[in-house]
Design a protein around this motif. Structure first.
Motif, PDB file in Angstrom:
ATOM      1  N   UNK A  82       0.804  -1.215   0.075  1.00 50.80           N
ATOM      2  CA  UNK A  82       0.040  -0.029  -0.101  1.00 50.80           C
ATOM      3  C   UNK A  82       0.894   1.316  -0.018  1.00 50.80           C
ATOM      4  N   UNK A  83       1.867   1.114   0.526  1.00 51.11           N
ATOM      5  CA  UNK A  83       2.906   2.365   0.708  1.00 51.11           C
ATOM      6  C   UNK A  83       3.847   2.651  -0.606  1.00 51.11           C
ATOM      7  N   UNK A  84       3.827   1.630  -1.684  1.00 48.72           N
ATOM      8  CA  UNK A  84       4.721   1.748  -2.559  1.00 48.72           C
ATOM      9  C   UNK A  84       4.372   2.823  -3.391  1.00 48.72           C
ATOM     10  N   UNK A  85       3.245   3.243  -3.756  1.00 49.29           N
ATOM     11  CA  UNK A  85       2.771   4.178  -4.807  1.00 49.29           C
ATOM     12  C   UNK A  85       3.303   5.619  -3.999  1.00 49.29           C
ATOM     13  N   UNK A  86       3.371   5.748  -2.783  1.00 52.04           N
ATOM     14  CA  UNK A  86       3.452   6.962  -1.948  1.00 52.04           C
ATOM     15  C   UNK A  86       5.334   7.178  -2.324  1.00 52.04           C
ATOM     16  N   UNK A  87       5.854   5.873  -1.686  1.00 46.14           N
ATOM     17  CA  UNK A  87       7.420   5.711  -1.878  1.00 46.14           C
ATOM     18  C   UNK A  87       8.085   6.207  -3.354  1.00 46.14           C
ATOM     19  N   UNK A  88       7.407   5.741  -4.217  1.00 51.19           N
ATOM     20  CA  UNK A  88       7.673   6.054  -5.564  1.00 51.19           C
ATOM     21  C   UNK A  88       7.848   7.635  -6.005  1.00 51.19           C
ATOM     22  N   UNK A  89       7.013   8.267  -5.396  1.00 57.18           N
ATOM     23  CA  UNK A  89       7.173   9.790  -5.450  1.00 57.18           C
ATOM     24  C   UNK A  89       8.178  10.557  -4.748  1.00 57.18           C
TER      25      UNK A  89
ATOM     26  N   UNK B  66      12.648   7.402   5.410  1.00 52.78           N
ATOM     27  CA  UNK B  66      12.135   7.349   6.775  1.00 52.78           C
ATOM     28  C   UNK B  66      10.816   8.736   7.020  1.00 52.78           C
ATOM     29  N   UNK B  67      11.410   9.826   6.827  1.00 56.31           N
ATOM     30  CA  UNK B  67      10.449  10.957   6.946  1.00 56.31           C
ATOM     31  C   UNK B  67       9.199  10.644   6.287  1.00 56.31           C
ATOM     32  N   UNK B  68       9.281  10.239   4.793  1.00 58.20           N
ATOM     33  CA  UNK B  68       8.008   9.822   4.097  1.00 58.20           C
ATOM     34  C   UNK B  68       7.386   8.857   4.669  1.00 58.20           C
ATOM     35  N   UNK B  69       7.899   7.818   5.049  1.00 59.07           N
ATOM     36  CA  UNK B  69       6.976   6.601   5.716  1.00 59.07           C
ATOM     37  C   UNK B  69       6.284   7.070   6.956  1.00 59.07           C
TER      38      UNK B  69
ATOM     39  N   UNK C 293      -2.182   7.899   7.636  1.00 57.99           N
ATOM     40  CA  UNK C 293      -3.082   6.903   7.858  1.00 57.99           C
ATOM     41  C   UNK C 293      -3.816   6.658   9.078  1.00 57.99           C
ATOM     42  N   UNK C 294      -2.830   6.907  10.206  1.00 56.77           N
ATOM     43  CA  UNK C 294      -3.408   6.830  11.637  1.00 56.77           C
ATOM     44  C   UNK C 294      -4.430   7.794  11.799  1.00 56.77           C
ATOM     45  N   UNK C 295      -4.451   9.034  11.340  1.00 56.10           N
ATOM     46  CA  UNK C 295      -5.342   9.989  11.535  1.00 56.10           C
ATOM     47  C   UNK C 295      -6.908   9.609  10.942  1.00 56.10           C
TER      48      UNK C 295
END
Length: 121
Positions: free
Chosen positions: A80-87, A105-108, A115-117
């Motif tokens: 699920x986080x891969x699309x965000x990481x690619x940016x 690390x900051x990005x994740x 996601x938590x919010x």
């Protein structure tokens, strides 16, 4: 078996887990004999999205649905986080290793915070 007593089992999901499972124990005994006892508590399972591409017997033997203790997990959480990481690729390709590590690390952390919010909504 001393180190194994702390864990009931270790569950890993991977789309080709079935292929690795066949040779995992013999490979570990040959290359890492001191860790071979850990293999007995490792469950290699296939994530639900990838299960349809497998044979019928594999769908039951390597399914999260029929494995005790994993509940209704889907095994795809990391994807699920891969699309965000690619940016981050454009901004991390030219920086040094340490800065790149901190930026990712900051990005994740930011992605996890968002996601938590949203969990209560």
């Amino acid at each position: 078996m001393e180190r194994v007593k702390y864990f009931l089992r270790i569950v890993e999901t991977y789309d080709v887990a079935r292929q690795y499972y066949v040779y995992l124990k013999s490979c570990c005994q040959a290359n890492f004999p001191d860790l071979a006892d850990v293999i007995d508590i490792i469950y290699l399972l296939v994530p639900k999205k990838h299960l349809d591409g497998h044979k019928e017997d594999c769908k039951y033997r390597f399914s999260l649905n029929y494995t005790e203790g994993v509940g209704r997990s889907h095994g795809e959480g990391i994807e699920a986080s891969w699309a965000e990481s690619k940016q981050s690729g454009g901004s991390t390709c030219q920086i040094n290793h340490s800065h790149c590590h901190d930026t990712i690390n900051d990005l994740h952390n930011y992605w996890n915070w968002n996601k938590l919010r949203g969990l209560g909504a």
